[in-house]
Structure formats: structure tokens, C-alpha cells
Design a protein around this motif. Structure first.
Motif, PDB file in Angstrom:
ATOM      1  N   VAL A 148      -3.098   0.157  -0.476  1.00 42.23           N
ATOM      2  CA  VAL A 148      -2.371   1.182   0.280  1.00 42.23           C
ATOM      3  C   VAL A 148      -2.364   0.831   1.765  1.00 42.23           C
ATOM      4  CG1 VAL A 148      -2.476   3.590   1.017  1.00 42.23           C
ATOM      5  CG2 VAL A 148      -2.672   3.027  -1.398  1.00 42.23           C
ATOM      6  N   ASP A 149      -3.441   0.216   2.237  1.00 40.53           N
ATOM      7  CA  ASP A 149      -3.562  -0.127   3.660  1.00 40.53           C
ATOM      8  C   ASP A 149      -2.959  -1.485   4.003  1.00 40.53           C
ATOM      9  OD1 ASP A 149      -5.011   2.233   4.096  1.00 40.53           O
ATOM     10  OD2 ASP A 149      -6.827   1.255   3.344  1.00 40.53           O
ATOM     11  N   SER A 150      -2.738  -2.298   2.999  1.00 40.39           N
ATOM     12  CA  SER A 150      -2.271  -3.654   3.283  1.00 40.39           C
ATOM     13  C   SER A 150      -1.320  -4.120   2.177  1.00 40.39           C
ATOM     14  CB  SER A 150      -3.494  -4.579   3.380  1.00 40.39           C
ATOM     15  OG  SER A 150      -3.075  -5.915   3.387  1.00 40.39           O
ATOM     16  N   LEU A 151      -0.031  -4.010   2.480  1.00 38.61           N
ATOM     17  CA  LEU A 151       0.974  -4.376   1.482  1.00 38.61           C
ATOM     18  C   LEU A 151       1.291  -5.860   1.557  1.00 38.61           C
ATOM     19  CD1 LEU A 151       3.489  -1.387   1.898  1.00 38.61           C
ATOM     20  CD2 LEU A 151       1.597  -1.605   0.279  1.00 38.61           C
ATOM     21  N   ILE A 152       1.500  -6.458   0.393  1.00 40.67           N
ATOM     22  CA  ILE A 152       1.959  -7.850   0.343  1.00 40.67           C
ATOM     23  C   ILE A 152       3.400  -7.827  -0.166  1.00 40.67           C
ATOM     24  CG2 ILE A 152       1.570 -10.133  -0.643  1.00 40.67           C
ATOM     25  CD1 ILE A 152      -1.399  -9.282  -0.990  1.00 40.67           C
ATOM     26  N   PRO A 153       4.356  -7.900   0.768  1.00 37.83           N
ATOM     27  CA  PRO A 153       5.764  -7.778   0.366  1.00 37.83           C
ATOM     28  C   PRO A 153       6.325  -9.094  -0.128  1.00 37.83           C
ATOM     29  CG  PRO A 153       5.613  -8.002   2.737  1.00 37.83           C
ATOM     30  CD  PRO A 153       4.202  -8.068   2.228  1.00 37.83           C
ATOM     31  N   ALA A 154       7.418  -9.003  -0.881  1.00 38.39           N
ATOM     32  CA  ALA A 154       8.167 -10.186  -1.283  1.00 38.39           C
ATOM     33  C   ALA A 154       9.647  -9.829  -1.306  1.00 38.39           C
ATOM     34  CB  ALA A 154       7.716 -10.651  -2.663  1.00 38.39           C
ATOM     35  N   PHE A 155      10.473 -10.833  -1.108  1.00 42.74           N
ATOM     36  CA  PHE A 155      11.925 -10.625  -1.141  1.00 42.74           C
ATOM     37  C   PHE A 155      12.554 -11.657  -2.071  1.00 42.74           C
ATOM     38  CE2 PHE A 155      10.500  -8.887   2.865  1.00 42.74           C
ATOM     39  CZ  PHE A 155      11.246  -7.729   3.021  1.00 42.74           C
ATOM     40  N   SER A 156      13.532 -11.230  -2.857  1.00 44.60           N
ATOM     41  CA  SER A 156      14.220 -12.192  -3.727  1.00 44.60           C
ATOM     42  C   SER A 156      15.499 -12.701  -3.077  1.00 44.60           C
ATOM     43  CB  SER A 156      14.536 -11.547  -5.080  1.00 44.60           C
ATOM     44  OG  SER A 156      15.484 -10.518  -4.929  1.00 44.60           O
ATOM     45  N   THR A 157      15.951 -12.051  -1.998  1.00 47.64           N
ATOM     46  CA  THR A 157      17.208 -12.411  -1.329  1.00 47.64           C
ATOM     47  C   THR A 157      17.252 -11.743   0.044  1.00 47.64           C
ATOM     48  OG1 THR A 157      19.634 -12.259  -1.475  1.00 47.64           O
ATOM     49  CG2 THR A 157      18.409 -10.443  -2.395  1.00 47.64           C
ATOM     50  N   ASP A 158      18.198 -12.142   0.879  1.00 51.87           N
ATOM     51  CA  ASP A 158      18.438 -11.394   2.125  1.00 51.87           C
ATOM     52  C   ASP A 158      19.733 -10.578   2.014  1.00 51.87           C
ATOM     53  OD1 ASP A 158      20.349 -13.368   2.235  1.00 51.87           O
ATOM     54  OD2 ASP A 158      19.720 -14.195   4.173  1.00 51.87           O
ATOM     55  N   GLN A 159      20.251 -10.452   0.786  1.00 46.96           N
ATOM     56  CA  GLN A 159      21.513  -9.743   0.553  1.00 46.96           C
ATOM     57  C   GLN A 159      21.283  -8.444  -0.237  1.00 46.96           C
ATOM     58  OE1 GLN A 159      24.613 -11.111   1.708  1.00 46.96           O
ATOM     59  NE2 GLN A 159      23.080 -12.307   2.812  1.00 46.96           N
ATOM     60  N   ALA A 160      22.380  -7.726  -0.496  1.00 42.86           N
ATOM     61  CA  ALA A 160      22.327  -6.541  -1.357  1.00 42.86           C
ATOM     62  C   ALA A 160      22.044  -6.975  -2.797  1.00 42.86           C
ATOM     63  CB  ALA A 160      23.651  -5.783  -1.291  1.00 42.86           C
ATOM     64  N   THR A 161      21.380  -6.097  -3.548  1.00 41.69           N
ATOM     65  CA  THR A 161      21.067  -6.404  -4.951  1.00 41.69           C
ATOM     66  C   THR A 161      21.714  -5.352  -5.866  1.00 41.69           C
ATOM     67  OG1 THR A 161      19.060  -5.079  -5.044  1.00 41.69           O
ATOM     68  CG2 THR A 161      18.835  -7.363  -4.242  1.00 41.69           C
ATOM     69  N   GLY A 162      21.515  -5.507  -7.172  1.00 36.99           N
ATOM     70  CA  GLY A 162      22.233  -4.658  -8.136  1.00 36.99           C
ATOM     71  C   GLY A 162      21.376  -3.645  -8.875  1.00 36.99           C
ATOM     72  N   SER A 163      20.230  -3.264  -8.336  1.00 35.39           N
ATOM     73  CA  SER A 163      19.375  -2.317  -9.067  1.00 35.39           C
ATOM     74  C   SER A 163      19.897  -0.881  -8.947  1.00 35.39           C
ATOM     75  CB  SER A 163      17.924  -2.397  -8.575  1.00 35.39           C
ATOM     76  OG  SER A 163      17.857  -2.087  -7.215  1.00 35.39           O
ATOM     77  N   LEU A 164      19.524  -0.066  -9.925  1.00 37.57           N
ATOM     78  CA  LEU A 164      19.851   1.366  -9.885  1.00 37.57           C
ATOM     79  C   LEU A 164      19.263   1.983  -8.619  1.00 37.57           C
ATOM     80  CD1 LEU A 164      19.043   2.283 -13.586  1.00 37.57           C
ATOM     81  CD2 LEU A 164      21.268   2.647 -12.507  1.00 37.57           C
ATOM     82  N   ILE A 165      19.965   2.979  -8.099  1.00 35.67           N
ATOM     83  CA  ILE A 165      19.574   3.587  -6.818  1.00 35.67           C
ATOM     84  C   ILE A 165      19.177   5.051  -7.029  1.00 35.67           C
ATOM     85  CG2 ILE A 165      20.501   4.311  -4.568  1.00 35.67           C
ATOM     86  CD1 ILE A 165      19.897   1.286  -4.831  1.00 35.67           C
ATOM     87  N   PRO A 166      18.017   5.459  -6.460  1.00 35.55           N
ATOM     88  CA  PRO A 166      17.583   6.844  -6.654  1.00 35.55           C
ATOM     89  C   PRO A 166      18.440   7.855  -5.880  1.00 35.55           C
ATOM     90  CG  PRO A 166      16.099   5.726  -5.151  1.00 35.55           C
ATOM     91  CD  PRO A 166      17.056   4.677  -5.661  1.00 35.55           C
ATOM     92  N   VAL A 167      18.540   9.050  -6.459  1.00 39.34           N
ATOM     93  CA  VAL A 167      19.247  10.178  -5.834  1.00 39.34           C
ATOM     94  C   VAL A 167      18.283  11.366  -5.855  1.00 39.34           C
ATOM     95  CG1 VAL A 167      21.268  11.705  -5.925  1.00 39.34           C
ATOM     96  CG2 VAL A 167      21.434   9.370  -6.833  1.00 39.34           C
ATOM     97  N   PHE A 168      18.042  11.961  -4.697  1.00 35.00           N
ATOM     98  CA  PHE A 168      17.157  13.124  -4.591  1.00 35.00           C
ATOM     99  C   PHE A 168      17.992  14.329  -4.149  1.00 35.00           C
ATOM    100  CE2 PHE A 168      14.971   9.211  -3.637  1.00 35.00           C
ATOM    101  CZ  PHE A 168      13.802   9.285  -4.397  1.00 35.00           C
ATOM    102  N   ALA A 169      17.845  15.457  -4.849  1.00 33.34           N
ATOM    103  CA  ALA A 169      18.660  16.631  -4.514  1.00 33.34           C
ATOM    104  C   ALA A 169      17.781  17.864  -4.346  1.00 33.34           C
ATOM    105  CB  ALA A 169      19.710  16.874  -5.586  1.00 33.34           C
ATOM    106  N   TYR A 170      18.139  18.675  -3.347  1.00 31.15           N
ATOM    107  CA  TYR A 170      17.385  19.879  -2.996  1.00 31.15           C
ATOM    108  C   TYR A 170      18.378  20.996  -2.678  1.00 31.15           C
ATOM    109  CZ  TYR A 170      14.529  23.082  -0.202  1.00 31.15           C
ATOM    110  OH  TYR A 170      13.894  24.199   0.285  1.00 31.15           O
TER     111      TYR A 170
END
Ligand code: MG
Length: 372
Positions: A318-340
Motif C-alpha cells: 500500500v505504501d510502495s507501488l510497483i507499477p508497470a505499463f504495457s503501452t504508452d497508448q490507449a488500451t481496450g479494457s472495459l471501463i468502470p462507470v460509477f453512478a450516484y
């Protein structure tokens, strides 16, 4: 009169007179919102939200949203969308080609939800941490073949009566190469209060709600949050109160964009993503504070697409994330929608990105459009 009958009369007088047949045909859960606030975190996928959540002590304002859905962020000319086609899907409800701003695949202009709200007498607003002419805000107000027609997009603002406007990109209004117009002056001549970061800080302005409001935060692109940009939460707060007062009974439509989450993805820079997400979270907090008090506001938080193929890799804490990237472009994963808020129920499930537009309209009780 007995004490009981007195009690009963008092009880009756406290209950508002209502038409019971209306109540039967109108279930309590179907409540039409008066206002819609659509918040777009550009390039914001699940990992971007997760990273900012961990950095914030494993908490996110998005936990306050009772309804969560997923949308398919797909363009007409390919699986991977860009911000132009992605925003056009959200704004206008059409799947179009990458680069398109507010037009369909045949380059025909498609009315946006902001334009329809305006036509219905509602107040409207756009707030972004990018240029106001950039693809995401542009798709709500302009209809051009390609996103790089920024001077045409700037001129489109003069074709509307948009009430509240905060973002960068002033040069597309004042230092134009395609014509000699000064669109900032034209906005003033139209009755707008216009100011910018060079004249006064946004914090020093109390907008007069008798006038439309435009504020330029940069000549080109605004700074990143890490370099000192701090106006998004304030501008979001100002927008809600300004538009609420200005709109009266009719309500308002507001789009707020956290634009630079994506720029962190383009740079494969996890710190950039997290600082921009943290700023966007503050804007969400401001919007939720308004919506909680108002009770008639539908708030939707989503993205146009994910950028970076961003991941939180093994070995992270939680205090130290190890990030990774597969590209520097947009990707095709599903996108979350939050509604209130009222109408939030419409945003459950998995659906096309274009359906968010249709669901916003449905929540408002607007009849379906023949073109869709
Ligand atoms: Mg954008």
C-alpha cells in the motif's frame, strides 16, 4: 374531542395531501434528476483508480457511489478508441471513427447531450484540466471531422450559449492562424464575463450568475497537478453552485474532465497518474458534496478509455507501488462507470460506451431520438 381524536387530526394535518393513484403508477425508485454531472477521468481504468486509492490509505470517494457498471470503450474503426471517438460516444451516443469530434461515421453533426440540455432550457458547463478545445470537452460542443481542428472547435463555443467554461487553450481563441477573429472579445461582446490566469486567480473571483462565465487557465495546456495546477476541485465546486443558481427550475448539465490522468499513461509515469487521480478525486468530493445537499443531481463518473495498460505489479505494498505499463497508448479494457443520485439505477450492468448517453437521456425522461 378526545385526546386520541386530537392526536389523529394533528397526524392528518402533518401528512401532505397526495393523489394515491399517481403514487401507484409512479414507483418511489423512479425519480427524475434535475441536474446531470458527468465526470470523465481521461485514460482512467481500474488500475489508475486502485493506485490512487492505495496511496490515499486504501480509500476512494468512488466507494460512495451505490451503482457501478462497465462500458465497452470501442471505436467504429477499431477496437481501441481515442479520446475523440470516446468522448463523442459519451456526448452524442454514436460510435464513430477515431479523431471524430461530435460527428458520426459519415461526418454528419450529432447533437450532444449538452446541446440538447441547452435546447431544453437547462444551464450547461464544461470544466477541464486540458485545453477547452481538446477532444474530450470538444465532443460536447463542436462538430468537426478531426480533433486537431482546434480553432474550428474554439469558434464552436460562439455558436452556443454555454453558461460556464473553465479550461486552457486560450490561444485558439485569441491568437488564431486561420482567421483574425478574437473569440475572447466575441465572448465578451456576447455578454460573457471572461477572465484568465494572467488577470486574476480563479479563487479571487465570485461569478455573477446574471452573466455567462468563461475562465482560461492557460494559453495552451494547463500545468500538471504536480507542477502546481490546483483549480479543478475549485472550478467543479464553482460550476455546481453557479449553474444551480443560474438554471433555476430547469436544472443543468455539467461535464468535468480530469484530463491529465491519460497524460501520465502516455508518459508511462505512475506518479503523474496518481497525482492527477488524487486531484480528480478532490473534484469528485466537491461534486458529491453538492449532490448530497441538492438531492436532485445524478452524478456519473467514468472514462473514455484506459491509457497505458497500467498495472500494479507483484511486490507492491500500500505504501510502495510497483507499477508497470504495457503501452504508452490507449488500451481496450472495459471501463468502470460509477453512478450516484436519482437515475443512478440506469447505470448498472455492462453496455456500450454509446449507451451512457442513452441512459442519461432515459434518466431525464427525454423521449428517444429518431436518429438513434
Ligand atoms: Mg481528454
Amino acid at each position: 374531542m378526545t385526546i386520541y381524536s386530537l392526536f389523529f387530526m394533528l397526524l392528518l394535518s402533518a401528512i401532505p395531501v397526495s393523489n394515491t393513484s399517481e403514487i401507484r403508477t409512479e414507483p418511489a425508485e423512479v425519480v427524475t434528476p434535475r441536474n446531470i454531472i458527468l465526470m470523465i477521468g481521461d485514460g482512467m481504468g481500474i488500475s489508475q483508480i486502485s493506485a490512487a486509492m492505495y496511496v490515499n490509505g486504501n480509500k476512494t470517494n468512488l466507494e460512495k457511489f451505490p451503482v457501478v457498471g462497465l462500458h465497452k470503450a470501442i471505436a467504429a474503426d477499431g477496437l481501441i478508441t481515442d479520446s475523440a471517438a470516446g468522448s463523442t460516444a459519451l456526448a452524442c451516443g454514436v460510435r464513430t471513427y477515431t479523431g471524430a469530434i461530435g460527428v458520426n461515421q459519415d461526418t454528419m453533426p450529432m447533437m450532444s447531450i449538452l446541446e440538447e440540455a441547452e435546447a431544453r432550457g437547462m444551464a450547461t458547463g464544461l470544466v477541464t484540466t486540458s485545453s477547452i478545445t481538446d477532444a474530450t470537452p470538444a465532443a460536447f460542443i463542436a462538430h468537426v471531422k478531426l480533433r486537431n481542428q482546434v480553432e474550428d472547435i474554439a469558434a464552436s463555443f460562439l455558436n452556443t450559449e454555454i453558461d460556464f467554461l473553465v479550461g486552457g487553450g486560450e490561444n485558439a481563441f485569441t491568437r488564431r492562424k486561420t482567421d483574425n477573429r478574437n473569440l475572447r472579445l466575441e465572448l465578451e461582446q456576447k455578454g460573457y464575463f471572461v477572465s484568465g490566469y494572467k488577470e486574476q486567480a480563479l479563487t479571487d473571483i465570485v461569478p455573477v450568475t446574471q452573466q455567462n462565465f468563461a475562465y482560461f487557465t492557460a494559453e495552451e495546456e494547463p500545468l500538471s497537478a504536480a507542477k502546481g495546477r490546483n483549480y479543478l476541485p475549485l472550478a467543479s465546486n464553482m460550476a455546481t453552485y453557479f449553474l444551480n443558481k443560474r438554471s433555476g427550475e430547469k436544472g443543468f448539465f455539467l461535464m468535468v474532465e480530469g484530463a491529465q490522468i491519460e497524460w501520465g499513461g502516455h508518459e508511462k509515469n505512475s506518479e503523474y497518474i496518481i497525482s492527477e487521480m488524487t486531484d480528480f478525486e478532490k473534484a469528485i468530493s466537491e461534486v458529491l458534496k453538492f449532490a448530497e445537499r441538492d438531492g436532485e443531481t445524478l452524478v456519473i463518473v467514468t472514462a473514455d478509455h484506459e491509457t497505458g495498460g497500467y498495472a500494479i505489479n507483484p511486490g507492491s505494498t500500500v505504501d510502495s507501488l510497483i507499477p508497470a505499463f504495457s503501452t504508452d497508448q490507449a488500451t481496450g479494457s472495459l471501463i468502470p462507470v460509477f453512478a450516484y443520485g436519482p437515475g443512478a439505477e440506469y447505470f448498472r450492468g455492462i453496455y456500450d460506451n454509446t449507451s451512457i448517453y442513452a441512459r442519461m437521456r432515459k434518466s431525464m425522461g427525454w423521449a428517444s431520438r429518431a436518429s438513434n
